[in-house]
Design a protein around this motif. Structure first.
Motif, mmCIF file in Angstrom:
data_model
loop_
_atom_site.group_PDB
_atom_site.id
_atom_site.type_symbol
_atom_site.label_atom_id
_atom_site.label_comp_id
_atom_site.label_asym_id
_atom_site.label_seq_id
_atom_site.Cartn_x
_atom_site.Cartn_y
_atom_site.Cartn_z
ATOM 1 N N LEU B 53 60.569 39.878 13.473
ATOM 2 C CA LEU B 53 59.796 39.707 15.416
ATOM 3 C C LEU B 53 59.456 41.420 15.465
ATOM 4 O O LEU B 53 58.950 41.674 15.953
ATOM 5 C CB LEU B 53 61.317 39.901 16.091
ATOM 6 C CG LEU B 53 61.482 38.634 16.816
ATOM 7 C CD1 LEU B 53 63.001 38.092 17.007
ATOM 8 C CD2 LEU B 53 59.924 37.773 16.819
ATOM 9 N N LEU B 56 55.771 42.263 14.909
ATOM 10 C CA LEU B 56 55.084 42.158 16.347
ATOM 11 C C LEU B 56 55.107 42.654 17.354
ATOM 12 O O LEU B 56 54.756 42.758 18.064
ATOM 13 C CB LEU B 56 55.071 40.573 16.489
ATOM 14 C CG LEU B 56 54.619 39.724 15.434
ATOM 15 C CD1 LEU B 56 54.747 38.068 15.964
ATOM 16 C CD2 LEU B 56 52.977 39.786 15.404
ATOM 17 N N LEU B 58 57.738 42.152 18.822
ATOM 18 C CA LEU B 58 58.503 41.253 20.254
ATOM 19 C C LEU B 58 60.213 41.412 19.669
ATOM 20 O O LEU B 58 60.619 40.206 19.912
ATOM 21 C CB LEU B 58 57.876 40.206 19.581
ATOM 22 C CG LEU B 58 56.628 39.528 19.735
ATOM 23 C CD1 LEU B 58 55.798 38.064 19.499
ATOM 24 C CD2 LEU B 58 56.065 39.445 21.657
ATOM 25 N N MET B 95 53.101 34.806 13.335
ATOM 26 C CA MET B 95 54.502 34.379 13.385
ATOM 27 C C MET B 95 54.497 32.839 13.495
ATOM 28 O O MET B 95 54.031 32.517 14.311
ATOM 29 C CB MET B 95 54.976 35.144 13.849
ATOM 30 C CG MET B 95 56.504 34.878 13.692
ATOM 31 S SD MET B 95 57.252 36.450 13.720
ATOM 32 C CE MET B 95 59.116 36.067 13.223
ATOM 33 N N PHE B 97 58.318 30.125 13.943
ATOM 34 C CA PHE B 97 59.527 30.523 14.366
ATOM 35 C C PHE B 97 60.063 29.325 13.501
ATOM 36 O O PHE B 97 59.995 28.032 13.014
ATOM 37 C CB PHE B 97 59.783 30.512 15.538
ATOM 38 C CG PHE B 97 59.151 31.577 16.111
ATOM 39 C CD1 PHE B 97 59.300 32.692 16.088
ATOM 40 C CD2 PHE B 97 57.874 31.523 16.466
ATOM 41 C CE1 PHE B 97 59.443 34.186 16.534
ATOM 42 C CE2 PHE B 97 57.360 33.416 17.192
ATOM 43 C CZ PHE B 97 58.711 34.060 17.202
ATOM 44 N N ASN B 99 62.159 27.300 14.976
ATOM 45 C CA ASN B 99 61.931 25.775 15.744
ATOM 46 C C ASN B 99 61.431 25.033 16.167
ATOM 47 O O ASN B 99 61.301 25.459 17.444
ATOM 48 C CB ASN B 99 63.586 25.721 16.865
ATOM 49 C CG ASN B 99 63.968 24.556 17.324
ATOM 50 O OD1 ASN B 99 63.614 23.460 16.587
ATOM 51 N ND2 ASN B 99 65.422 24.466 17.854
ATOM 52 N N THR B 102 61.334 23.840 20.095
ATOM 53 C CA THR B 102 61.179 24.117 21.167
ATOM 54 C C THR B 102 59.913 25.410 21.302
ATOM 55 O O THR B 102 59.612 25.861 22.000
ATOM 56 C CB THR B 102 62.479 24.951 21.166
ATOM 57 O OG1 THR B 102 62.527 25.906 20.060
ATOM 58 C CG2 THR B 102 63.630 23.563 21.707
ATOM 59 N N SER B 103 59.064 25.293 19.552
ATOM 60 C CA SER B 103 58.661 26.767 19.064
ATOM 61 C C SER B 103 57.128 26.055 20.759
ATOM 62 O O SER B 103 56.234 26.490 21.190
ATOM 63 C CB SER B 103 58.306 27.129 18.719
ATOM 64 O OG SER B 103 59.496 27.404 18.057
ATOM 65 N N LEU B 104 56.988 24.608 21.164
ATOM 66 C CA LEU B 104 55.602 24.853 21.839
ATOM 67 C C LEU B 104 56.265 24.426 23.727
ATOM 68 O O LEU B 104 56.972 23.809 23.142
ATOM 69 C CB LEU B 104 54.549 23.221 21.126
ATOM 70 C CG LEU B 104 53.828 22.354 19.824
ATOM 71 C CD1 LEU B 104 53.576 21.928 19.101
ATOM 72 C CD2 LEU B 104 53.097 23.802 19.438
ATOM 73 N N MET B 164 52.439 24.505 14.768
ATOM 74 C CA MET B 164 53.082 25.656 14.643
ATOM 75 C C MET B 164 51.828 26.546 13.738
ATOM 76 O O MET B 164 51.231 27.302 14.087
ATOM 77 C CB MET B 164 54.140 25.897 14.809
ATOM 78 C CG MET B 164 55.089 25.408 15.601
ATOM 79 S SD MET B 164 54.438 25.976 17.435
ATOM 80 C CE MET B 164 55.303 27.460 17.408
ATOM 81 N N LEU B 167 48.499 27.192 14.645
ATOM 82 C CA LEU B 167 48.246 28.111 15.808
ATOM 83 C C LEU B 167 47.909 28.663 15.263
ATOM 84 O O LEU B 167 48.018 29.891 15.502
ATOM 85 C CB LEU B 167 49.602 27.105 17.045
ATOM 86 C CG LEU B 167 49.467 26.517 17.752
ATOM 87 C CD1 LEU B 167 50.269 26.572 18.521
ATOM 88 C CD2 LEU B 167 48.053 26.966 18.918
#
Lengths: 338, 323
Positions: B53, B56, B58, B95, B97, B99, B102-104, B164, B167
């Motif tokens: 993280l 980035l 973040l 990046m 992730f 899960n 729950t990432s969308l 993901m 994306l």
């Protein structure tokens, strides 16, 4: 679409037993309360014979069970009956006052959301700063203030001290509503009639009472929006969106607020009943000629059918709003299907 | 030698909390060449996700980088303005992730999330162009184009994780960080996903940082492996080399914990003890309380990462002494 229709119809049918239970309670409570329409009308010293005659005329001499069944039968024919104290249909004053109450609650809700949601979202975005603390404090205080006290304070500040806004009524005394009133929704009517002076007059009269409701109810929405936004901003999809370079503004307001709005919508539906209760008090504070004041007046007069009629309309309003909330879910959340 | 795509120098990350400061990452250095892939392995809480993280920028508050440099093509990421960093995210460094479920964002269609990602980096793009580009990427991921118009809840977990990745790849980054990308997938889907990741890495010519607690997974795609413990890199080197000849006792322990189907085991092997408390880390080597080969010096002085053969580096007194 078919499922949606079926859902809506089911929901509407479900209001029937709810209304039935509610009415039974109201019907009994009214008759258990001391006093009745006849003594309210004729006073305590009327001759026994006159009282008996009046009771017979109104059907109050029959056993309560019979009265109850008769009333339900009437209602099943969509007839709210006649007032017991005035020579009018129950539906007449309701038709006249309902638009005033809808106007008040609509703008009350409008101010609730206008104040509550942006403040909550902003506080979440600035969490643990002075501004966040200030907003949370506002939320707590607004939530605790009784609505009539809030009304009185606003009247005092904006009406008496600053003399900016009128403190009572829907229009100025000299403004004749007959000149523009068609639907009873004055804001709409004045616009339709192109009467901007009247529109302005109506708007300033509406401002204080709806702001009173808005401020008091905004407290809970500030807290709810803030809490939900914080949750959503911690979620994986917000992190993932940031990791794709989505700007902070879009992250917070497109992803954050829309996701946080779902529980807010639920609360909106739940708070609507409280809003109506608040409207009853606010209408009294501001001499607002709406359903709330009608209800208060007719309770004093023990006008059983009118009180029951007003309650039926309130109950229908709450059911319609909660149905609308449910349908809005489907519009916001693709996972909700009816 | 060509310039590495990423060079991390002495990165340290802290989480100041009420009871003290969590020293989540300490003096981590590594570099990544173009097209290379590196795997970070270690137990939960060893700092590998935090490290990902931080690349980035973040880190979840209150986490912050307290020292070091992160040079991406020679530019220190830590010195960039927030808006410059935002433009880099997704476009240059992507990046994926843990899960996928729950990432969308559940409220927006896949197409909308692709369009948003493209538009944030290229404001002129039209919806139609976005759909075309997204469609092409989905094809590479063996997902039907029509799925673009569906919502996350209509897709399976494996499919969502591929989305993901899509994306992540849509903007053609040259560095992909995958943080436990298969943790919530079942074994069959995981195997397919790993093949896909290996293929995409070649096709899109990206460098990969793979973060995982799963040694087997890392072994399949990573060229090099970095073993982390208690926020520090304990051992780093060629993947095959590390497996064949683990040097650090912790690496040895980790490899020993991988169940082997050929062996007649009654119990799964495990390492005694638990990961260190990073608010008050053990003095000396952070692994010393659990180390089977612990010596006196281990409890007093922290070993530094030292070069060994074949680009291998180890932070352990067992070898430092031998030199």
């Amino acid at each position: 679409m078919k499922g949606l229709l079926r859902y809506a119809i089911t929901r509407i049918l479900m209001t029937i037993p709810m209304l039935f239970i509610l009415l039974t309670i109201v019907f009994l409570v009214l008759r258990v309360m001391p006093g009745d329409p006849v003594s309210a009308m004729l006073g305590a010293h009327a001759p026994e014979r006159v009282i008996e005659e009046k009771k017979e005329e109104l059907g109050l001499n029959k056993p309560i069970m019979v009265q109850y069944v008769n009333y339900l039968g009437q209602l099943a024919r969509f007839d709210l009956g006649n007032s017991m104290v005035l020579k009018q249909r129950v539906s007449a004053p309701i038709k006249e006052k309902l638009p005033a109450t809808i106007e008040l609650t609509f703008w009350g809700m409008f101010f609730t959301l206008l104040i509550g949601v942006p403040l909550g979202a902003y506080a979440a975005n600035k969490r643990r700063t002075g501004r966040d603390f200030g907003i949370r404090l506002y939320g707590n205080i607004a939530y605790c203030i009784p609505v009539y006290w809030m009304g009185l304070m606003l009247q005092l500040i904006f009406g008496v001290w600053l003399k900016w806004l009128p403190v009572a009524g829907r229009t100025s005394p000299r403004m004749l509503s007959s000149q523009f009133s068609k639907t009873g929704f004055y804001l709409f009517d004045t616009l339709l009639a192109g009467n901007l002076r009247a529109f302005n007059d109506v708007a300033v009269h509406l401002l204080l009472p709806s702001l009173t409701l808005g401020i008091v109810l905004s407290g809970i929405f500030v807290r709810l929006t803030r809490a939900n936004m914080l949750d959503v901003l911690k979620s994986d999809y917000v992190l993932a969106a940031r990791a794709r370079g989505v700007s902070e503004k879009l992250v917070v307001y497109k992803h954050g607020l829309k996701n946080a709005f779902i529980p807010i919508l639920t609360m909106l539906g739940l708070q609507f009943a409280i809003l109506l209760a608040g409207a009853v008090l606010t209408e009294t504070t501001f001499s607002w000629p709406g359903m709330g004041r009608l209800l208060m007046e007719r309770i004093y007069l023990r006008d059983y059918p009118t009180v029951q009629g007003v309650i039926v309309v309130f109950a229908l309003m709450v059911s319609v709003i909660s149905l609308m909330v449910d349908l809005l879910y489907a519009a916001i959340d693709p996972r909700v299907k009816y | 030698m060509e310039q590495p795509i990423l060079e991390v120098k002495n990165i340290s990350i802290d989480y100041p909390i009420s009871i003290g400061t969590v020293e989540a990452v300490r003096n981590v250095s590594f570099s990544l060449k173009e097209g290379e892939s590196i795997g970070f392995v270690g137990e939960s809480g060893c700092g590998k996700s935090t490290l990902g993280l931080s690349l980035l920028r973040l880190l979840r508050p209150p986490g912050m980088v307290v020292g070091g440099q992160m040079l991406y093509h020679g530019t220190d990421l830590l010195s960039l303005k927030e808006e410059e960093m935002r433009k880099l995210r997704g476009n240059n460094i992507a990046m994926v992730f843990q899960n996928p479920l729950t990432s969308l964002d559940p409220l927006y269609s896949i197409e909308d999330q692709f369009f948003e990602t493209l538009k944030e980096h290229n404001p002129q793009i039209t919806r139609q162009e976005a759909v075309e580009r997204a469609g092409k990427v989905l094809e590479d991921l063996s997902i039907d184009k029509d799925r673009l118009y569906e919502y996350p809840h209509q897709l399976s977990g494996g499919m969502r994780q591929r989305i993901m990745i899509g994306l992540g790849l849509i903007l053609n980054p040259d560095l992909l960080i995958a943080d436990e990308p298969t943790t919530s997938l079942d074994v069959i889907v995981e195997a397919g996903f790993i093949d896909l990741l290996a293929r995409l890495k070649k096709e899109y010519n990206i460098s990969l940082i793979l973060i995982s607690h799963n040694l087997g997974l890392v072994a399949e795609i990573a060229d090099r492996i970095a073993v982390m413990y208690g926020g520090m890199i304990m051992e780093i080197g060629e993947a095959g080399d590390i497996f064949a000849r683990p040097m650090h006792p912790y690496t040895e322990g980790l490899i020993g914990c991988v169940p082997n189907i050929k062996m007649d085991q009654e119990k799964l092997a495990s390492m005694p003890g638990s990961p260190p408390d990073l608010v008050t880390p053990p003095a000396g080597c952070r692994f010393s309380p659990r180390c089977p080969k612990v010596m006196d010096i281990c409890r007093e002085k922290t070993p530094v990462l030292q070069d060994y053969k074949n680009g291998r580096k180890v932070a352990c007194w067992l070898y430092n002494e031998a030199e």
